[in-house]
Scaffold this motif. Structure first.
Motif, short mmCIF file in Angstrom:
data_model
loop_
_atom_site.label_atom_id
_atom_site.label_comp_id
_atom_site.label_asym_id
_atom_site.label_seq_id
_atom_site.Cartn_x
_atom_site.Cartn_y
_atom_site.Cartn_z
N ARG A 106 -30.70 -99.78 -28.60
CA ARG A 106 -31.66 -99.31 -28.17
C ARG A 106 -32.71 -100.27 -28.15
NH1 ARG A 106 -32.76 -96.37 -32.40
NH2 ARG A 106 -32.23 -94.38 -31.02
N ILE A 107 -33.27 -101.01 -27.09
CA ILE A 107 -34.11 -102.04 -26.47
C ILE A 107 -35.45 -101.22 -26.76
CG2 ILE A 107 -34.82 -104.48 -25.39
CD1 ILE A 107 -31.51 -101.91 -24.64
N HIS A 108 -36.43 -101.51 -26.94
CA HIS A 108 -37.85 -101.52 -27.32
C HIS A 108 -38.86 -102.23 -26.95
CE1 HIS A 108 -36.89 -98.70 -30.96
NE2 HIS A 108 -36.14 -99.53 -31.34
N VAL A 109 -38.92 -101.97 -25.85
CA VAL A 109 -39.99 -103.06 -25.18
C VAL A 109 -41.30 -101.68 -24.46
CG1 VAL A 109 -40.17 -103.19 -22.33
CG2 VAL A 109 -37.82 -102.25 -22.99
N TYR A 110 -42.18 -103.10 -25.09
CA TYR A 110 -43.37 -102.61 -25.21
C TYR A 110 -44.22 -103.40 -23.39
CZ TYR A 110 -43.81 -101.82 -30.13
OH TYR A 110 -43.35 -101.88 -31.66
N LEU A 111 -45.48 -102.19 -23.14
CA LEU A 111 -45.16 -103.01 -22.26
C LEU A 111 -47.39 -102.59 -21.84
CD1 LEU A 111 -43.08 -100.87 -20.05
CD2 LEU A 111 -43.22 -103.52 -19.42
N ASP A 112 -47.84 -102.76 -21.52
CA ASP A 112 -49.48 -102.41 -20.84
C ASP A 112 -49.72 -101.60 -20.46
OD1 ASP A 112 -49.61 -103.26 -18.28
OD2 ASP A 112 -50.48 -105.11 -18.30
N ASN A 113 -51.30 -101.10 -19.75
CA ASN A 113 -50.76 -99.27 -19.41
C ASN A 113 -50.98 -99.34 -17.97
OD1 ASN A 113 -51.10 -97.25 -21.47
ND2 ASN A 113 -51.89 -99.06 -22.58
N ALA A 114 -50.68 -100.28 -17.19
CA ALA A 114 -51.12 -100.45 -16.03
C ALA A 114 -50.27 -98.85 -15.92
CB ALA A 114 -50.00 -102.17 -15.50
N ARG A 115 -50.53 -98.75 -13.71
CA ARG A 115 -50.49 -97.64 -14.00
C ARG A 115 -48.62 -97.24 -12.99
NH1 ARG A 115 -54.46 -95.34 -9.53
NH2 ARG A 115 -52.97 -93.99 -9.29
N TYR A 116 -48.73 -98.43 -12.84
CA TYR A 116 -47.24 -98.64 -12.50
C TYR A 116 -45.95 -98.51 -13.35
CZ TYR A 116 -48.24 -103.75 -13.19
OH TYR A 116 -49.04 -104.53 -12.96
N HIS A 117 -46.60 -98.76 -14.49
CA HIS A 117 -45.54 -98.36 -16.27
C HIS A 117 -45.41 -97.01 -16.17
CE1 HIS A 117 -45.92 -102.73 -16.94
NE2 HIS A 117 -45.11 -103.12 -16.53
N HIS A 118 -46.34 -96.49 -15.83
CA HIS A 118 -46.63 -94.92 -16.08
C HIS A 118 -46.03 -93.91 -15.03
CE1 HIS A 118 -48.70 -95.04 -19.91
NE2 HIS A 118 -49.75 -95.85 -19.62
N ALA A 119 -46.06 -95.11 -14.36
CA ALA A 119 -45.33 -93.83 -12.85
C ALA A 119 -44.50 -92.89 -12.71
CB ALA A 119 -44.70 -94.76 -11.68
N ARG A 120 -44.57 -91.93 -12.27
CA ARG A 120 -43.40 -91.12 -11.96
C ARG A 120 -42.48 -91.14 -11.74
NH1 ARG A 120 -44.41 -85.38 -9.49
NH2 ARG A 120 -46.33 -85.34 -11.26
N ALA A 121 -42.37 -92.89 -10.84
CA ALA A 121 -40.58 -93.34 -10.58
C ALA A 121 -39.31 -93.71 -12.41
CB ALA A 121 -40.33 -94.04 -9.78
N VAL A 122 -40.65 -94.06 -12.97
CA VAL A 122 -40.09 -95.06 -13.61
C VAL A 122 -40.04 -94.15 -14.60
CG1 VAL A 122 -41.04 -96.00 -15.73
CG2 VAL A 122 -41.23 -97.02 -13.72
N GLN A 123 -41.44 -92.89 -15.29
CA GLN A 123 -40.36 -91.87 -15.89
C GLN A 123 -38.81 -91.20 -15.57
OE1 GLN A 123 -43.47 -88.91 -16.83
NE2 GLN A 123 -45.18 -90.67 -16.46
N ASP A 124 -39.10 -90.87 -14.09
CA ASP A 124 -37.87 -89.62 -13.92
C ASP A 124 -36.45 -91.07 -14.38
OD1 ASP A 124 -39.31 -87.58 -12.84
OD2 ASP A 124 -39.08 -89.07 -10.93
N TRP A 125 -36.74 -91.79 -14.21
CA TRP A 125 -35.47 -93.24 -14.69
C TRP A 125 -35.46 -93.28 -15.96
CZ3 TRP A 125 -35.33 -97.92 -17.42
CH2 TRP A 125 -34.15 -98.03 -17.53
N MET A 126 -36.37 -92.87 -16.70
CA MET A 126 -36.32 -93.28 -17.83
C MET A 126 -35.87 -91.60 -18.76
SD MET A 126 -37.53 -95.76 -19.84
CE MET A 126 -37.44 -95.53 -21.53
N ARG A 127 -35.48 -91.01 -18.04
CA ARG A 127 -35.64 -89.45 -18.49
C ARG A 127 -33.20 -89.37 -18.35
NH1 ARG A 127 -40.27 -87.00 -17.29
NH2 ARG A 127 -39.30 -87.10 -15.79
N GLN A 128 -33.20 -90.78 -17.12
CA GLN A 128 -31.75 -90.33 -16.82
C GLN A 128 -30.61 -90.16 -18.04
OE1 GLN A 128 -30.89 -93.20 -14.01
NE2 GLN A 128 -32.45 -92.64 -12.48
N PRO A 129 -29.76 -89.79 -18.08
CA PRO A 129 -29.13 -89.85 -19.12
C PRO A 129 -28.35 -91.39 -19.27
CG PRO A 129 -28.08 -88.43 -18.50
CD PRO A 129 -28.86 -88.90 -17.75
N GLY A 130 -28.50 -91.66 -20.61
CA GLY A 130 -27.12 -93.39 -21.49
C GLY A 130 -28.39 -94.16 -21.19
N ARG A 131 -29.90 -93.81 -20.99
CA ARG A 131 -30.70 -94.48 -20.79
C ARG A 131 -31.14 -95.30 -22.73
NH1 ARG A 131 -31.10 -94.91 -16.23
NH2 ARG A 131 -29.89 -97.05 -17.06
N ARG A 132 -30.65 -96.62 -22.63
CA ARG A 132 -30.76 -97.23 -23.66
C ARG A 132 -32.57 -97.92 -24.33
NH1 ARG A 132 -27.71 -101.58 -23.68
NH2 ARG A 132 -27.62 -101.97 -22.04
#
Length: 354
Positions: A249-275
């Motif tokens: 597991r890798i914990h990544v701390y980010l600010d609240n820029a809109r692109y960090h919350h973008a739907r494309a990022v959320q879809d990528w995070m939901r992919q199987p095997g994400r650590r």
């Protein structure tokens, strides 16, 4: 006979700081040292012998301290040949300066002239304000929408995570930075009257860098991108997973820029095997992201008082520092790039503008 331990705790600390400060004026440091020795129980004769002075001088310094405190020990004809301010006037001047926060020695000199009828030189005013325990610096910028509860909750969560981190887990801190190809003049100590200049580079080209830093190792992942957006975020997160192949597991701390919350990022995070697990820093709280401190160190080492004839040279210097210098020599920077967080409350600072 002067009784020992006559100094208050605060005065003893201030005098010790003056005596140990290698940049303090020698005359002031000697006076501070003499008062500290008297406080330890030395006689005027013993102090005068140790400092190669006569004992009447030591007695006169003690009288100066008794009548005017620590500030009086630092006064040496500060008015350029005119009589010095009295203790009462100094107290009133300090109260005025505390309230008015004057921006220049000219304003201070004008106040002293119109109020007390005295004219000080600029160097005399600088010494006077230093003796009153004032320093010249710019106010800090404090965001107006800070949420104290959110900061406290974030710091507690971060501490729990760090203290309970498994051997197969890592933490990195991410952000974007946009260095512009321009010369950044910064203050330096220079001989009085010297003309010192830095060649001006006023290019408009700028870099877009999306990156992270690992405070445990100093390792960085820096992506130079055409635009900082959802796609660059995904590319950065992918490179992090590729770099930490042994971590569960890798914990990544980010600010609240809109692109960090973008739907494309959320879809990528939901992919199987994400650590990767994303954590978001409270809004308006860059002080809670250690990589912000890295950007400051970068500017101090690469852009301040530095001239780069071409944008290519500028970009190469920035990327070399972030990708190579920091990881290889992190021990040099680790004391400044830390997760030593504290809650910032606008109420702790005096707001000088409405």
């Amino acid at each position: 006979m002067i009784k020992r331990h006559f100094l208050s705790k605060d005065d003893r600390a201030r005098l010790t700081g003056i005596a140990r400060d290698g940049l303090e004026e020698h005359r002031v440091a000697r006076r501070a040292n003499a008062i500290l020795l008297l406080d330890k129980g030395w006689s005027c004769e013993q102090v005068s012998e140790a400092l190669l002075l006569d004992d009447d001088t030591i007695r006169s310094w003690f009288k100066v301290y008794r009548e005017g405190g620590v500030p009086a020990l630092a006064r040496f004809d500060l008015a350029g040949g005119h009589r010095a301010l009295t203790v009462e006037q100094l107290t009133a001047l300090k109260a005025w300066a505390t309230e008015a926060l004057p921006a220049s020695t000219r304003a201070i000199g004008h106040h002293i002239r119109t109020t007390y009828g005295m004219s000080y030189t600029r160097s005399g005013l600088i010494k006077l304000m230093a003796a009153l325990d004032f320093v010249w610096r710019k106010p800090d910028l404090v965001p107006s929408h800070l949420d104290l509860a959110a900061q406290e909750a974030f710091i507690e969560q971060h501490e729990r995570l760090r203290n309970g981190l498994g051997a197969d887990e890592a933490i990195v801190y991410g952000d974007a930075v946009h260095p512009t190809h321009q010369t950044r003049p910064a203050g330096v100590w220079m001989p009085r009257g010297a003309d010192v200049a830095v060649p001006a580079a006023s290019g408009r080209d700028r870099m877009n860098i999306h990156g992270v830093i690992d405070l445990e190792t100093g390792a960085t992942r820096m992506k130079e991108v055409l635009s900082v957006d959802a796609q660059s975020t995904i590319e950065l997160l992918t490179s992090i997973e590729n770099a930490y192949t042994t971590m569960r597991r890798i914990h990544v701390y980010l600010d609240n820029a809109r692109y960090h919350h973008a739907r494309a990022v959320q879809d990528w995070m939901r992919q199987p095997g994400r650590r990767i697990v994303l954590h978001f820093i409270p809004s308006y709280c860059p002080h809670l992201n250690p990589i912000e401190r890295l950007w400051g160190v970068m500017h101090q080492n690469i852009t301040h008082n530095r001239y780069y004839a071409t944008f290519k040279d500028f970009a190469e210097a920035i990327l070399t520092f972030l990708k190579e210098t920091v990881p290889k020599h992190f021990s040099r920077f680790s004391s400044r790039i830390t997760d030593n967080f504290r809650i910032r409350d606008p109420k702790d600072s005096r707001v000088v503008a409405s």
